[in-house]
Structure formats: C-alpha cells, structure tokens
Design an enzyme around this catalytic site. Structure first.
Site, PDB file in Angstrom:
ATOM      1  N   GLY A 106      -8.063 -13.836  -7.072  1.00 41.68           N
ATOM      2  CA  GLY A 106      -8.409 -13.143  -5.822  1.00 41.68           C
ATOM      3  C   GLY A 106      -7.494 -13.518  -4.669  1.00 41.68           C
ATOM      4  O   GLY A 106      -7.895 -13.452  -3.510  1.00 41.68           O
ATOM      5  N   ALA A 107      -6.266 -13.934  -4.975  1.00 39.41           N
ATOM      6  CA  ALA A 107      -5.357 -14.390  -3.922  1.00 39.41           C
ATOM      7  C   ALA A 107      -4.269 -13.367  -3.606  1.00 39.41           C
ATOM      8  O   ALA A 107      -3.319 -13.664  -2.894  1.00 39.41           O
ATOM      9  CB  ALA A 107      -4.725 -15.717  -4.327  1.00 39.41           C
ATOM     10  N   GLY A 108      -4.397 -12.159  -4.162  1.00 34.90           N
ATOM     11  CA  GLY A 108      -3.415 -11.119  -3.862  1.00 34.90           C
ATOM     12  C   GLY A 108      -2.106 -11.318  -4.598  1.00 34.90           C
ATOM     13  O   GLY A 108      -1.081 -10.749  -4.221  1.00 34.90           O
ATOM     14  N   ASP A 166       1.835  -3.865  -9.574  1.00 38.86           N
ATOM     15  CA  ASP A 166       1.521  -5.179 -10.155  1.00 38.86           C
ATOM     16  C   ASP A 166       1.903  -5.228 -11.631  1.00 38.86           C
ATOM     17  O   ASP A 166       2.610  -6.129 -12.079  1.00 38.86           O
ATOM     18  CB  ASP A 166       0.030  -5.487  -9.989  1.00 38.86           C
ATOM     19  CG  ASP A 166      -0.398  -5.460  -8.536  1.00 38.86           C
ATOM     20  OD1 ASP A 166       0.492  -5.348  -7.671  1.00 38.86           O
ATOM     21  OD2 ASP A 166      -1.602  -5.547  -8.261  1.00 38.86           O
ATOM     22  N   HIS A 183       0.833  -1.211   0.000  1.00 34.65           N
ATOM     23  CA  HIS A 183       0.000   0.000   0.000  1.00 34.65           C
ATOM     24  C   HIS A 183       0.869   1.264   0.000  1.00 34.65           C
ATOM     25  O   HIS A 183       0.449   2.316   0.465  1.00 34.65           O
ATOM     26  CB  HIS A 183      -0.982   0.012   1.189  1.00 34.65           C
ATOM     27  CG  HIS A 183      -2.115  -0.956   0.999  1.00 34.65           C
ATOM     28  ND1 HIS A 183      -3.306  -0.599   0.413  1.00 34.65           N
ATOM     29  CD2 HIS A 183      -2.224  -2.274   1.282  1.00 34.65           C
ATOM     30  CE1 HIS A 183      -4.109  -1.663   0.362  1.00 34.65           C
ATOM     31  NE2 HIS A 183      -3.475  -2.697   0.875  1.00 34.65           N
ATOM     32  N   THR A 184       2.068   1.119  -0.496  1.00 38.58           N
ATOM     33  CA  THR A 184       2.950   2.284  -0.612  1.00 38.58           C
ATOM     34  C   THR A 184       2.990   2.796  -2.048  1.00 38.58           C
ATOM     35  O   THR A 184       3.353   3.946  -2.276  1.00 38.58           O
ATOM     36  CB  THR A 184       4.391   1.916  -0.188  1.00 38.58           C
ATOM     37  OG1 THR A 184       4.705   0.648  -0.764  1.00 38.58           O
ATOM     38  CG2 THR A 184       4.530   1.830   1.318  1.00 38.58           C
TER      39      THR A 184
HETATM   40  C1  GLA Z   1      -3.018  -4.222  -5.080  1.00 41.00           C
HETATM   41  C2  GLA Z   1      -2.788  -3.073  -6.060  1.00 41.00           C
HETATM   42  C3  GLA Z   1      -1.337  -2.602  -6.005  1.00 41.00           C
HETATM   43  C4  GLA Z   1      -0.911  -2.292  -4.571  1.00 41.00           C
HETATM   44  C5  GLA Z   1      -1.266  -3.448  -3.654  1.00 41.00           C
HETATM   45  C6  GLA Z   1      -0.988  -3.119  -2.207  1.00 41.00           C
HETATM   46  O1  GLA Z   1      -2.298  -5.350  -5.468  1.00 41.00           O
HETATM   47  O2  GLA Z   1      -3.091  -3.479  -7.373  1.00 41.00           O
HETATM   48  O3  GLA Z   1      -1.174  -1.476  -6.845  1.00 41.00           O
HETATM   49  O4  GLA Z   1      -1.478  -1.091  -4.136  1.00 41.00           O
HETATM   50  O5  GLA Z   1      -2.628  -3.825  -3.775  1.00 41.00           O
HETATM   51  O6  GLA Z   1       0.359  -2.939  -2.011  1.00 41.00           O
END
Ligand code: GLA
Length: 388
Positions: A119-121, A168, A34-35
């Site tokens: 949806g697994a981050g 990402d 979240h940076t």
């Molecule tokens: C998601 C967003 C990224 C980033 C992360 C948190 O994956 O797509 O841009 O903000 O959350 O770090």
C-alpha cells in the site's frame, strides 16, 4: 534482493525443494502520474525491491501458498472456487486463476516474501500479481510471453475492482537495469531511457499512510476524465482521450467543461507535457529543470487532480529547504504511499533524521526513507541442487 531464508522455509513447509524461483520487482515512476489510463505518457522504472516466489508442482489440484512476511497461508482447490477466499493477497491469486480458467492448471506449493511495503504506491499488488502469473506460466508450461503475462495480470487486478492503467505491470515485466521506460499508453510502445544520473539519486519517502486504491477516488478520477472526453466530443472535438489534446488547447476547452472536469483534464494534459519536458531535461542533463517538473507535477496532483493527502504534501514541502533535493512529488495512485525525490548525491544521516523527526512530530507516524535504482524487470532464477 533474495531472502536467503526462503528456500529453507520452503523445505520446512513442504518437505521438498522448490524448482521454480521468480523475483518480481516493484516500480517507481519519475513523472507521468494518472496519465496511463488517459492513454498518455509515463516514465517509470522497475526497482531493486520486490517479491521473491519459490514454487514446485505437487501433482494434485490444490494450490498451497504461504505468505512468509504476513505469516498467512491458504489452500485453494482448482476444482472448486471458494469465494470466502477473497481478502488481502489471496484475492489476486483467485482472480488470476479466474482469468486463466480456460487453461489446464496444475496444483503447486509456493512460498513468497520480500521487501516491498504494501500500500505504499510502489506496486506491491502488481508485483504480487505479475509474480503469480509468472509462476503459473512456468509450472503449467503455458508459454505466455511478456505481453500475455502483462494482460493476464492487468485483467486479474481489474477484476478485483481497481480500473488501473498499464504502467505498473508493464514496468514490472519489462524493466531494464539502469533505464526508465518512456511508455506511450496509447500505442503501448516503450522506449528505454538511459538514466545516466551523473551523481543524482532517487529516494522514496514512505508516508506509511497505506492506501488501498479500491477505497479511494481512483476509479472516480478515471470516470471524470472519461466524462471530460465525452463532453468535449459532444461539443464537436475529434478526440478519443485526453492524450489527443495539448497545452495550447487548454483555453479553448475551458468554457466547455465544468470546473471540476476542467481541473482534472488540465492536470492530465499538462502532466503529459511534463513527461516530454522531463525527457528533454534528461537529454540535456538538466537536473534542476527535472526537479522543478517534479514539484509542478505534485502541485497538479494535489490541487487540480486532488489525489494527494496532508502527509504526502508535507513530505514534499519539507524538501524545499533541503539543498540536496532538487524536486519531489507524490508517486503512484496517491491518497498515501510514497513521494519520489530527486537528490544530488546522497542524503546525509542528519538530514534523514531531521525529516523523520519533523514528520513524526506532525503526524505521529514513522516515515521510511530509501533509495531506489532502476533495475531489471521480472526474473526467473535457475535453482541450484539445494534449492538456493
Ligand atoms: C496506480 C495504477 C497505475 C497508475 C497509477 C497512477 O499505480 O495501478 O495504473 O494509474 O496509479 O499513475
């Protein structure tokens, strides 16, 4: 990595061989969460798991796509945008076509599938979007470079509603085997960090609590950070983003912000510092410190930034009693998805089954555990004569 059955399925479905083959990986992030949308630092890498796309132009104005894993297919008309096609993965294709509306696009046939949990981050949406962009680029001879492809994918995803950062898409497109990327999200400049792991490995533990960031507080967190910056500017600080502050500014800014905004801001400021400390830890081969930084990052994400969930917290907490695990934290947008774990050597079968059993007993959900290795970014493969 490649699904050996996909070329065969393409031929069965479309009666011809594909002439374009693209592999788009997912991504992991060591630290710096979240940076990115706060113009800070992140340390991601592309992983070996991803989505494989096979395609071929079809001399029409129709796009036929088959999602192999989901057993879904769709036909889109390039001359007529059908808004009913706005669910699941199809919305990303529509958004890309919208972003590329001023380009002369041709119809094509495509099949895609892979081993990236949704949806697994680990950026299944961005792998999909970047992969589609790469296919469109190739089929239509658009001559987009990495930068253009990245921004096309970012605009397409933002058009759907999640106001994400650039981490990402950047890592999926620019990943390099054996390396992480220290990405400065203010200048968008990246330095490759050689991940000599000296016998350490990263594992992902998937809570299998699926998240769709559009239905979480992701966008709200971004707004809260922007409000914190606006409030500080109003109080006379000369800053453009939270990136312009460091840990020595925490005490002076505390009285200027309400409690929630201070919590959010202090998490981001501390996390940026942790990314820098992680780089030093890598340089010194100090994996114990790196592990502690991961735990601190998780605490900040859970308590100050409030983007974790009980399943993620539990998977992190369980690792405290496992000697082989030096550190763990939730990874990606949060509210579900995976934790990333720094492991000395490998996790043995007993440890793996104990973690899974304990997790299942608590939540009634099966966790998945797998290793991830820093891999190359998006790749286009040459196809042999029989399309394999
Ligand atoms: C998601 C967003 C990224 C980033 C992360 C948190 O994956 O797509 O841009 O903000 O959350 O770090």
């Amino acid at each position: 990595m490649e699904n050996p059955m996909l070329p065969e399925k393409f031929i069965q479905r479309f009666g011809k061989r594909p002439d374009i083959s693209v592999f788009a990986p997912g991504r992991a992030n060591i630290i710096g969460e979240h940076t990115d949308y706060n113009h800070g630092f992140v340390l991601p890498f592309a992983i070996g798991q991803g989505i494989h796309f096979l395609a071929s132009a079809n001399d029409t104005h129709f796009i036929h796509i088959q999602a192999d894993d989901l057993q879904e297919s769709v036909t889109l008309d390039l001359h007529h945008s059908d808004v009913s096609h706005d669910q699941g993965w199809i919305k990303f294709v529509r958004q890309i076509i919208k972003v590329l509306a001023n380009k002369p696009l041709k119809g094509f046939d495509m099949i895609f599938g892979g081993n990236l949990p949704i949806g697994a981050g680990i950026s299944s949406s961005s792998a999909l979007t970047c992969g589609f962009v790469a296919v469109l680029n190739k089929i239509n001879h658009l001559e987009m470079d990495a930068h253009d492809m990245m921004w096309t994918a970012i605009h397409a995803e933002r058009g759907y509603g999640v106001q994400g950062g650039i981490m990402d898409q950047f890592s999926i497109i620019n990943g390099k085997r054996g390396h992480a990327m220290l990405l400065d999200c203010a200048s968008n400049a990246a330095t490759y960090v050689d991940l000599h792991m000296y016998g350490y490995t990263f594992y992902l533990f998937n809570t299998n609590v699926k998240h769709n960031l559009l239905h979480t507080d992701y966008n709200l967190r971004r707004k809260e950070c922007e409000s914190a910056v606006a409030t500080l500017v109003h109080h006379g600080l000369n800053i453009h983003s939270l990136r312009d502050l460091n840990v020595s500014d925490l005490s002076p800014i505390q009285p200027l912000l309400d409690q929630t905004l201070y919590q959010r801001a202090s998490y981001v400021i501390e996390e940026n510092q942790r990314v820098m400390d992680a780089i030093k830890a890598f340089e010194n081969q100090d994996f114990a410190t790196l592990g502690q930084l991961l735990y601190q990052s998780h605490d900040g994400l859970a308590q100050k930034y409030q983007v974790s969930c009980p399943e993620l917290d539990t998977l992190v907490k369980m690792t405290h009693t496992i000697d082989a695990i030096l550190g763990a934290r939730m990874m990606g947008g949060g509210f579900g998805g995976c934790t990333i774990n720094l492991v000395k050597g490998k996790l043995n079968a007993t440890t793996l089954s104990e973690i899974k059993a304990d997790y299942f007993n608590l939540f009634g959900i099966h966790a998945d555990i797998f290793e991830v290795f820093p891999s190359d970014g998006i790749m286009e493969y040459g196809l042999t004569k029989n399309g394999g």
